[in-house]
Design a protein around this motif. Structure first.
Motif, PDB file in Angstrom:
ATOM      1  N   TYR A 137       2.020   8.961  -0.917  1.00 37.59           N
ATOM      2  CA  TYR A 137       3.034   9.286  -1.925  1.00 37.59           C
ATOM      3  C   TYR A 137       3.484  10.739  -1.769  1.00 37.59           C
ATOM      4  O   TYR A 137       4.664  11.055  -1.968  1.00 37.59           O
ATOM      5  CB  TYR A 137       2.477   9.069  -3.327  1.00 37.59           C
ATOM      6  CG  TYR A 137       2.368   7.625  -3.739  1.00 37.59           C
ATOM      7  CD1 TYR A 137       3.497   6.898  -4.085  1.00 37.59           C
ATOM      8  CD2 TYR A 137       1.136   6.990  -3.793  1.00 37.59           C
ATOM      9  CE1 TYR A 137       3.407   5.568  -4.484  1.00 37.59           C
ATOM     10  CE2 TYR A 137       1.027   5.663  -4.180  1.00 37.59           C
ATOM     11  CZ  TYR A 137       2.168   4.963  -4.522  1.00 37.59           C
ATOM     12  OH  TYR A 137       2.084   3.647  -4.907  1.00 37.59           O
ATOM     13  N   ALA A 138       2.554  11.616  -1.426  1.00 32.04           N
ATOM     14  CA  ALA A 138       2.905  13.020  -1.249  1.00 32.04           C
ATOM     15  C   ALA A 138       3.900  13.193  -0.104  1.00 32.04           C
ATOM     16  O   ALA A 138       4.893  13.934  -0.230  1.00 32.04           O
ATOM     17  CB  ALA A 138       1.643  13.837  -0.975  1.00 32.04           C
ATOM     18  N   LEU A 139       3.677  12.502   1.002  1.00 34.21           N
ATOM     19  CA  LEU A 139       4.591  12.609   2.133  1.00 34.21           C
ATOM     20  C   LEU A 139       5.961  12.030   1.797  1.00 34.21           C
ATOM     21  O   LEU A 139       6.995  12.613   2.134  1.00 34.21           O
ATOM     22  CB  LEU A 139       3.992  11.883   3.345  1.00 34.21           C
ATOM     23  CG  LEU A 139       2.717  12.498   3.932  1.00 34.21           C
ATOM     24  CD1 LEU A 139       2.145  11.621   5.029  1.00 34.21           C
ATOM     25  CD2 LEU A 139       2.997  13.892   4.473  1.00 34.21           C
ATOM     26  N   VAL A 140       5.978  10.876   1.120  1.00 37.75           N
ATOM     27  CA  VAL A 140       7.254  10.269   0.723  1.00 37.75           C
ATOM     28  C   VAL A 140       7.991  11.169  -0.261  1.00 37.75           C
ATOM     29  O   VAL A 140       9.209  11.375  -0.148  1.00 37.75           O
ATOM     30  CB  VAL A 140       7.008   8.880   0.105  1.00 37.75           C
ATOM     31  CG1 VAL A 140       8.300   8.323  -0.499  1.00 37.75           C
ATOM     32  CG2 VAL A 140       6.487   7.913   1.162  1.00 37.75           C
ATOM     33  N   GLY A 141       7.273  11.726  -1.234  1.00 36.92           N
ATOM     34  CA  GLY A 141       7.906  12.623  -2.195  1.00 36.92           C
ATOM     35  C   GLY A 141       8.468  13.862  -1.536  1.00 36.92           C
ATOM     36  O   GLY A 141       9.566  14.326  -1.890  1.00 36.92           O
ATOM     37  N   MET A 142       7.745  14.401  -0.565  1.00 34.87           N
ATOM     38  CA  MET A 142       8.229  15.586   0.134  1.00 34.87           C
ATOM     39  C   MET A 142       9.508  15.281   0.918  1.00 34.87           C
ATOM     40  O   MET A 142      10.456  16.079   0.918  1.00 34.87           O
ATOM     41  CB  MET A 142       7.141  16.105   1.079  1.00 34.87           C
ATOM     42  CG  MET A 142       7.516  17.379   1.817  1.00 34.87           C
ATOM     43  SD  MET A 142       6.213  17.928   2.944  1.00 34.87           S
ATOM     44  CE  MET A 142       6.189  16.555   4.110  1.00 34.87           C
TER      45      MET A 142
END
Length: 301
Positions: A137-142
């Motif tokens: 989720y962190a990578l997608v959000g970034m």
């Protein structure tokens, strides 16, 4: 009178049946009951140990200055007021988006959707999303919020990423709560002339408010305890933010309490301050959960 006699006879029958159990069956029942008591006791003791250990380690460094100042090398101060402010902001903004979307989606899937194959596919998708590691989720959000939508590394980008991460939990818990409402309640309300939405608003939702509050509490726990997502999307700034200035809501970057705890423990090796942050985080989580419980009781009334 008849009901009392029936209950008494049922108890007497159960007692006679219990007395007729074989010795092997009695040993089995005692053993299973003992295991249940031991499991419950171990769980409670573990919780008390964690709370007590955090309290003992964190209380000596928990001062008013620590709670009401920001970290500054020039002023030689160490404080977590910005982290508290950022944590409250992230929780409020995330729930502001996630709760209406999650509860609304659950109501549609349970009460309005007629294509069962589509409902099954969506339920499978939400269960899969609930089990995805937070770093993804962190990578997608970034990529999506910080770069494509050009929000940058801000608290708003972090909150929107947490919305996506907590939606599956809210949807599934609300769905299961809605399914526990007896179908007779719905049929009775519709038979008395109530409309579909009026029946949902006045009958179904009040009866399922406990499950909705549970989903809210689980989501709050995941929001408050998340660090990987916020480090990638919200940043690690330790300064106070002015959310009400021009562009303040969309241009503020900062560390929440969890990220600050990680910084003290991993980056600075200040475990004494890390335990103090953990104690503050524990108290804030408890207060938010109690507030959610009280709000659920009021909504149910």
């Amino acid at each position: 009178m008849t009901n009392a006699m029936t209950t008494t006879s049922a108890i007497q029958t159960a007692g006679k049946a219990k007395s007729k159990l074989s010795p092997r069956r009695k040993v089995y029942e005692v053993g299973m009951r003992t295991l249940l008591y031991l499991s419950a006791g171990a769980t409670c003791l573990l919780l008390l140990f964690l709370i007590g250990y955090i309290f003992v380690e964190g209380m000596p460094n928990l001062t008013w200055e620590f709670l009401t100042t920001e970290e500054s090398v020039l002023n030689d101060t160490v404080g977590i007021l910005p982290a508290i402010q950022n944590t409250v902001y992230v929780v409020v903004v995330t729930l502001l988006f996630a709760l209406p979307l999650g509860v609304g989606a659950a109501i549609y899937l349970t009460e309005y959707a007629t294509n069962r194959k589509l409902v099954t596919a969506i339920e499978f998708a939400t269960e899969t999303l609930a089990g995805i590691p937070s770093i993804l989720y962190a990578l997608v959000g970034m990529l999506v919020f910080c770069q494509m939508m050009k929000l940058g590394t801000t608290l708003l980008a972090g909150s929107l990423t947490l919305v996506i991460m907590t939606l599956p939990t809210i949807i599934r818990t609300t769905q299961e709560s809605l399914k526990t409402v007896p179908q007779g309640y719905r049929e009775g309300a519709l038979g008395l002339g109530a409309g579909k939405w009026h029946m949902i608003r006045t009958i179904v939702l009040p009866d399922s408010i406990d499950g909705i509050v549970t989903g809210c509490i689980l989501s709050i726990g995941r929001i408050v305890g998340e660090s990987a997502v916020l480090m990638f999307t919200a940043g690690m700034s330790t300064g106070l933010q002015d959310f009400f200035s021009k562009g303040g809501l969309t241009h503020s970057s900062g560390a929440t309490l969890t990220v600050a705890l990680y910084g003290y423990a991993k980056e600075n090796a200040r475990f004494d301050l890390a335990f103090s942050v953990a104690l503050v985080l524990l108290v804030i989580t408890l207060v938010i959960n109690l507030a959610a419980k009280l709000a659920g009781k009021r909504l149910k009334k």
